[in-house]
Design an enzyme around this catalytic site. Structure first.
Site, short mmCIF file in Angstrom:
data_model
loop_
_atom_site.label_atom_id
_atom_site.label_comp_id
_atom_site.label_asym_id
_atom_site.label_seq_id
_atom_site.Cartn_x
_atom_site.Cartn_y
_atom_site.Cartn_z
N LYS A 119 0.85 -1.19 0.00
CA LYS A 119 0.00 0.00 0.00
C LYS A 119 0.89 1.24 0.00
CE LYS A 119 -2.52 1.43 3.73
NZ LYS A 119 -1.93 2.77 3.94
N GLU A 188 -9.57 7.26 3.36
CA GLU A 188 -9.52 7.55 4.80
C GLU A 188 -10.09 8.94 5.08
OE1 GLU A 188 -5.80 6.73 6.73
OE2 GLU A 188 -6.44 7.68 8.60
O1 KIV Z 1 -1.23 2.62 8.47
C1 KIV Z 1 -2.40 2.21 8.57
O2 KIV Z 1 -2.77 1.50 9.51
C2 KIV Z 1 -3.34 2.59 7.54
C3 KIV Z 1 -4.79 2.29 7.76
C4 KIV Z 1 -5.36 3.21 8.76
C5 KIV Z 1 -5.58 2.28 6.51
O3 KIV Z 1 -2.97 3.17 6.57
#
Ligand code: KIV
Length: 270
Positions: A119, A188
């Protein structure tokens, strides 16, 4: 009886099929093998090793101090606890600043640590990083809205996309990350109506956190879900441990509430 030991592993195509079938996707964060095992037992679809570990595990005021070595360590720990859920790992601050750096860091999370997806936060120039990762067979989850690595530019942890212009920029970024090849999109802290319309427009699943019930799935930081985050609980979370007798029951209650549409409720949205 369902046990994660005999269940079929969740794949990227399966997450896409869930969206097409209208089934909600359930995700939580995890940073160690014990919580990962419980998440798997509770039937969570994917587990994110978030750079939120900088705040909830390390006690920093932001995610910015988290390093690649720390992400690699925690991702490998979580991988050892999972049998079924798909493993997604965050690329931390500055670890995807250009294509060669992003390829090297992401490859490490896949090949050394067991990640099945990475991600990364942002739209715009990040799209060319997404394209390169996808071209090298590394699935990507994009992240828009409140992107904690941008906390200094944003001026704090605030809801994003509130004006018409900001909402249209966010919508354009969402389409751009999809076109670049992202397989999932975390939204988010964005207004629920905006998240719902983006979710309808995109083919890829959207995963909301503080983005209302119209997303294709939900994610929560596990510390928020268990009510153990120090300080004030964010408005978009619920303490699922209250009223249950174990961590696995609490995660199971969260998963059931997401799948039935009971969570998030209107009071959790903006
Ligand atoms: O770092 C994280 O935990 C996240 C989530 C809140 C989506 O990016």
């Amino acid at each position: 009886m369902y046990t994660s030991a005999n269940a079929t592993p969740v794949t990227v195509p399966e997450l896409h099929a869930k969206k097409r079938r209208g089934e909600k996707i359930v995700s939580i964060t995890a940073y160690d093998a014990s919580i990962a095992t419980r998440a798997d037992e509770a039937g969570v679809d994917f587990v994110l090793v978030g750079d939120s570990l900088g705040m909830v595990v390390q006690g920093h005021p932001s995610t910015l101090p988290v390093t690649m070595d720390q992400m690699a360590y925690h991702t490998a720990c979580v991988a050892r606890g999972l049998r079924r859920a798909l493993l997604v790992a965050d690329l931390p601050f500055m670890s995807f600043r250009d294509v060669p750096t992003a390829l090297a860091n992401a490859a490490r999370l896949f090949s050394e640590c067991g990640a099945a997806m990475v991600k990364l936060e942002g739209g715009g120039w990040v799209c060319k990083v997404i394209e390169a990762l996808v071209r090298h067979e590394m699935p990507v989850c994009a992240h828009l809205g409140l992107t904690p690595q941008s906390v200094h530019r944003l001026g704090g942890y605030r809801v994003q996309g509130k004006t018409e212009a900001a909402a249209e920029r966010l919508r354009a970024d969402a389409h751009a990350v999809e076109a670049a090849g992202a397989a999932l999109l975390v939204l988010e802290c964005v207004p629920a109506a905006l998240a719902e319309s983006i979710s309808r427009e995109l083919r890829i699943p959207t995963i909301g956190i503080g983005a209302g019930p119209g997303c294709d799935g939900q994610i929560l930081v596990v510390h928020d879900l268990l009510g153990i985050t120090p300080g004030k609980r964010p408005r978009f979370t619920r303490d699922f441990l209250a009223g249950t007798h174990s961590v696995v029951d609490a995660i199971g209650a969260y998963a059931a509430a997401v799948r039935s549409g009971e969570f998030p409720a209107p009071e959790h949205a903006f």
